[in-house]
Design a protein around this motif. Sequence first.
Motif, PDB file in Angstrom:
ATOM      1  N   ARG A 288       4.971  -3.787   3.807  1.00  0.00           N
ATOM      2  CA  ARG A 288       4.480  -3.847   4.801  1.00  0.00           C
ATOM      3  C   ARG A 288       3.966  -2.602   6.131  1.00  0.00           C
ATOM      4  N   LEU A 289       2.910  -3.053   7.240  1.00  0.00           N
ATOM      5  CA  LEU A 289       2.626  -1.744   7.567  1.00  0.00           C
ATOM      6  C   LEU A 289       1.529  -2.923   9.016  1.00  0.00           C
ATOM      7  N   ALA A 290       2.193  -1.937   9.712  1.00  0.00           N
ATOM      8  CA  ALA A 290       1.834  -2.547  11.666  1.00  0.00           C
ATOM      9  C   ALA A 290       1.160  -0.722  11.787  1.00  0.00           C
ATOM     10  N   LEU A 291      -0.179  -1.410  12.192  1.00  0.00           N
ATOM     11  CA  LEU A 291      -1.082  -0.074  12.716  1.00  0.00           C
ATOM     12  C   LEU A 291      -1.154  -0.314  14.155  1.00  0.00           C
ATOM     13  N   HIS A 292      -1.023   0.909  14.121  1.00  0.00           N
ATOM     14  CA  HIS A 292      -0.711   1.366  15.740  1.00  0.00           C
ATOM     15  C   HIS A 292      -3.009   1.511  16.580  1.00  0.00           C
ATOM     16  N   ASP A 293      -2.073   2.039  17.344  1.00  0.00           N
ATOM     17  CA  ASP A 293      -3.277   3.581  17.725  1.00  0.00           C
ATOM     18  C   ASP A 293      -3.654   4.662  16.853  1.00  0.00           C
ATOM     19  N   ALA A 294      -2.636   5.807  16.543  1.00  0.00           N
ATOM     20  CA  ALA A 294      -2.588   6.663  15.891  1.00  0.00           C
ATOM     21  C   ALA A 294      -1.695   6.546  15.022  1.00  0.00           C
ATOM     22  N   ARG A 295      -0.756   5.545  14.835  1.00  0.00           N
ATOM     23  CA  ARG A 295       0.354   6.295  14.224  1.00  0.00           C
ATOM     24  C   ARG A 295       0.580   3.966  12.859  1.00  0.00           C
ATOM     25  N   LEU A 296       1.141   4.466  11.968  1.00  0.00           N
ATOM     26  CA  LEU A 296       1.845   2.852  11.590  1.00  0.00           C
ATOM     27  C   LEU A 296       3.536   3.240  11.731  1.00  0.00           C
ATOM     28  N   ASP A 297       4.030   2.017  11.030  1.00  0.00           N
ATOM     29  CA  ASP A 297       5.101   1.531  10.661  1.00  0.00           C
ATOM     30  C   ASP A 297       5.171   1.230   9.446  1.00  0.00           C
ATOM     31  N   VAL A 298       6.026   1.748   8.661  1.00  0.00           N
ATOM     32  CA  VAL A 298       6.269   1.213   6.844  1.00  0.00           C
ATOM     33  C   VAL A 298       7.404   1.145   6.776  1.00  0.00           C
ATOM     34  N   SER A 299       7.828  -0.576   5.928  1.00  0.00           N
ATOM     35  CA  SER A 299       8.217  -1.146   5.451  1.00  0.00           C
ATOM     36  C   SER A 299       8.530  -1.394   4.167  1.00  0.00           C
ATOM     37  N   MET A 300       9.057  -0.468   3.472  1.00  0.00           N
ATOM     38  CA  MET A 300       8.932  -0.940   1.670  1.00  0.00           C
ATOM     39  C   MET A 300      10.309  -2.666   1.445  1.00  0.00           C
ATOM     40  N   MET A 301       9.541  -3.733   0.813  1.00  0.00           N
ATOM     41  CA  MET A 301      10.279  -4.416   0.788  1.00  0.00           C
ATOM     42  C   MET A 301      10.431  -5.218  -0.974  1.00  0.00           C
ATOM     43  N   GLN A 302      11.437  -4.942  -0.938  1.00  0.00           N
ATOM     44  CA  GLN A 302      11.982  -6.235  -2.665  1.00  0.00           C
ATOM     45  C   GLN A 302      12.954  -7.254  -2.534  1.00  0.00           C
ATOM     46  N   GLY A 303      11.740  -8.002  -2.770  1.00  0.00           N
ATOM     47  CA  GLY A 303      12.654  -9.633  -1.670  1.00  0.00           C
ATOM     48  C   GLY A 303      13.238  -8.633  -0.744  1.00  0.00           C
ATOM     49  N   SER A 304      14.268  -9.610   0.067  1.00  0.00           N
ATOM     50  CA  SER A 304      14.277  -9.588   0.776  1.00  0.00           C
ATOM     51  C   SER A 304      14.726  -8.227   1.152  1.00  0.00           C
TER      52      SER A 304
END
Length: 125
Positions: A68-84
């Motif tokens: 799951r990626l949330a893109l901001h102006d110059a950075r992104l946040d990544v969460s890697m999920m397997q199920g919940s």
Amino acid sequence: MRPAVVTVALVASLLAADAAAQPTSPGRYDAQLCVATRADARLNCGAAEVDLSSGHRLSVRVADVVYRLALHDARLDVSMMQGSMEIDEFSAAYKWKGDTLLFGDPAKDARYEIRVGGKRGPARR
């Protein structure tokens, strides 16, 4: 043209090219996820599915793992999920190069490329 005008025109065209490089409409896309686990390692790529919710959020599915990626102006946040279960998370700088999203996990010295392909049918529910 004066140098300042040329510089402004060049910057504007580069910004327009960058904006046009990323997928512009929400939807589901075929993709490839490529990962290298060391800075000097070759990328390993495999089939993936990208769901673009908006210009700022996308998910990349490979089997039962979802990035799951949330893109901001110059950075992104990544969460890697397997199920919940969250199996990893990090923030990093990113850039679009054509239809490819480039970023890395600085703590693990890993590089990622998400190569977005053609649009598919409706998004999964």
